[in-house]
Design a protein around this motif. Structure first.
Motif, PDB file in Angstrom:
ATOM      1  N   VAL A  98      32.864  17.446  49.585  1.00  0.00           N
ATOM      2  CA  VAL A  98      32.460  16.758  50.817  1.00  0.00           C
ATOM      3  C   VAL A  98      32.211  17.777  51.929  1.00  0.00           C
ATOM      4  CG1 VAL A  98      33.740  14.651  50.286  1.00  0.00           C
ATOM      5  CG2 VAL A  98      34.838  16.455  51.592  1.00  0.00           C
ATOM      6  N   ASN A  99      31.404  17.342  52.897  1.00  0.00           N
ATOM      7  CA  ASN A  99      31.242  18.108  54.125  1.00  0.00           C
ATOM      8  C   ASN A  99      32.445  17.813  55.004  1.00  0.00           C
ATOM      9  OD1 ASN A  99      28.626  19.046  53.478  1.00  0.00           O
ATOM     10  ND2 ASN A  99      27.738  17.126  54.214  1.00  0.00           N
ATOM     11  N   LEU A 100      32.978  18.852  55.626  1.00  0.00           N
ATOM     12  CA  LEU A 100      34.093  18.648  56.554  1.00  0.00           C
ATOM     13  C   LEU A 100      33.549  18.306  57.936  1.00  0.00           C
ATOM     14  CD1 LEU A 100      36.507  21.480  55.394  1.00  0.00           C
ATOM     15  CD2 LEU A 100      36.734  19.026  55.010  1.00  0.00           C
ATOM     16  N   ALA A 101      34.389  17.819  58.816  1.00  0.00           N
ATOM     17  CA  ALA A 101      33.982  17.329  60.131  1.00  0.00           C
ATOM     18  C   ALA A 101      33.876  18.440  61.175  1.00  0.00           C
ATOM     19  CB  ALA A 101      34.968  16.262  60.603  1.00  0.00           C
TER      20      ALA A 101
ATOM     21  N   LEU B 116      36.061  13.209  54.566  1.00  0.00           N
ATOM     22  CA  LEU B 116      34.956  13.446  55.500  1.00  0.00           C
ATOM     23  C   LEU B 116      35.420  13.516  56.952  1.00  0.00           C
ATOM     24  CD1 LEU B 116      32.215  11.129  53.971  1.00  0.00           C
ATOM     25  CD2 LEU B 116      32.121  13.623  54.154  1.00  0.00           C
ATOM     26  N   THR B 117      36.561  12.935  57.260  1.00  0.00           N
ATOM     27  CA  THR B 117      37.070  12.931  58.637  1.00  0.00           C
ATOM     28  C   THR B 117      37.872  14.182  58.979  1.00  0.00           C
ATOM     29  OG1 THR B 117      39.120  11.794  58.064  1.00  0.00           O
ATOM     30  CG2 THR B 117      37.209  10.418  58.620  1.00  0.00           C
TER      31      THR B 117
ATOM     32  N   ILE C  91      39.144   7.893  49.326  1.00  0.00           N
ATOM     33  CA  ILE C  91      39.487   9.316  49.420  1.00  0.00           C
ATOM     34  C   ILE C  91      38.332  10.108  50.015  1.00  0.00           C
ATOM     35  CG2 ILE C  91      40.025  11.380  48.073  1.00  0.00           C
ATOM     36  CD1 ILE C  91      41.653   9.530  46.203  1.00  0.00           C
ATOM     37  N   THR C  92      37.104   9.821  49.566  1.00  0.00           N
ATOM     38  CA  THR C  92      35.938  10.524  50.107  1.00  0.00           C
ATOM     39  C   THR C  92      35.815  10.279  51.603  1.00  0.00           C
ATOM     40  OG1 THR C  92      34.784  10.334  47.996  1.00  0.00           O
ATOM     41  CG2 THR C  92      33.432  10.789  49.926  1.00  0.00           C
TER      42      THR C  92
ATOM     43  N   ARG D  65      30.962  23.371  56.812  1.00  0.00           N
ATOM     44  CA  ARG D  65      32.039  23.734  55.894  1.00  0.00           C
ATOM     45  C   ARG D  65      32.144  22.642  54.853  1.00  0.00           C
ATOM     46  NH1 ARG D  65      34.672  25.957  60.619  1.00  0.00           N
ATOM     47  NH2 ARG D  65      34.840  28.191  60.330  1.00  0.00           N
ATOM     48  N   TYR D  66      32.461  23.056  53.633  1.00  0.00           N
ATOM     49  CA  TYR D  66      32.566  22.136  52.515  1.00  0.00           C
ATOM     50  C   TYR D  66      33.962  22.220  51.925  1.00  0.00           C
ATOM     51  CZ  TYR D  66      27.542  22.728  52.941  1.00  0.00           C
ATOM     52  OH  TYR D  66      26.271  22.803  53.425  1.00  0.00           O
ATOM     53  N   LEU D  67      34.385  21.102  51.394  1.00  0.00           N
ATOM     54  CA  LEU D  67      35.676  21.055  50.707  1.00  0.00           C
ATOM     55  C   LEU D  67      35.439  20.615  49.274  1.00  0.00           C
ATOM     56  CD1 LEU D  67      38.818  21.034  50.632  1.00  0.00           C
ATOM     57  CD2 LEU D  67      38.690  18.640  51.316  1.00  0.00           C
TER      58      LEU D  67
END
Length: 171
Positions: free
Chosen positions: A81-84, A125-126, A120-121, A90-92
């Motif tokens: 996911v993309n982080l906030a 994302l938050t 969870i996704t 940034r990706y996780l």
């Protein structure tokens, strides 16, 4: 004059007898206190130490039993996911395994797998990278995932959340 000397000697002996009696009583009290203190420190404290060691041993046995009762491992797979973060992309990438209470919970989780993955996704994302870089942040994230999944499952039953892969990448 001889009688006066006898009276003085008698009074001195009576006064000396009182002093001896007070001295003996004082000695008995001191010995009693010393004996009581010795009993407390030598006997009672050893009993308390033995009880304390017994409680610690019991606690260790309970922890071992708890680890022996490992639940069913349910692999949710890998999430990317993309982080906030606003300053940079940034990706996780995280792989998650849930420890479930029993077979019934596993069957229910299998039925509701899309709901669980979506929850969870959405949660991931938050998150900002600063939120999940610390050990405390990671533990908090595990707790949040467990709460969300337990809210989805009618019986609850998530005992623990494990990350088998956890990578934060800057794009």
């Amino acid at each position: 004059m001889a009688e006066e000397e006898k009276n003085q000697e008698g009074q001195e002996q009576k006064g000396g007898g009182k002093k001896k009696l007070i001295f003996l009583l004082l000695l008995v009290v001191i010995l009693g206190v010393a004996g009581g203190l010795a009993y407390k420190f030598l006997v009672l404290d050893k009993k308390k130490a033995a009880e304390s060691q017994e409680k610690q041993a019991q606690k260790i046995i309970e922890e071992i039993k708890a680890t022996e009762n490992v639940g069913i491992m349910f692999d949710l797979g890998t999430f990317v996911v993309n982080l906030a973060d606003r300053d940079i992309d940034r990706y996780l990438k995280v792989s998650i395994v849930l420890e479930l209470k029993d077979q019934k919970v596993q069957q229910e989780a299998q039925k509701r797998l899309p709901e669980i993955k979506d929850a969870i996704t959405t949660l991931l994302l938050t998150k900002k990278s600063s939120d999940i870089r610390t050990p405390e942040g990671i533990e908090f994230l595990k707790e949040e995932i467990a709460k969300r999944v337990n809210a989805i499952l009618p019986l609850g039953g998530v005992k623990n959340v494990y990350f088998t892969d956890f990578i934060i990448q800057t794009g």
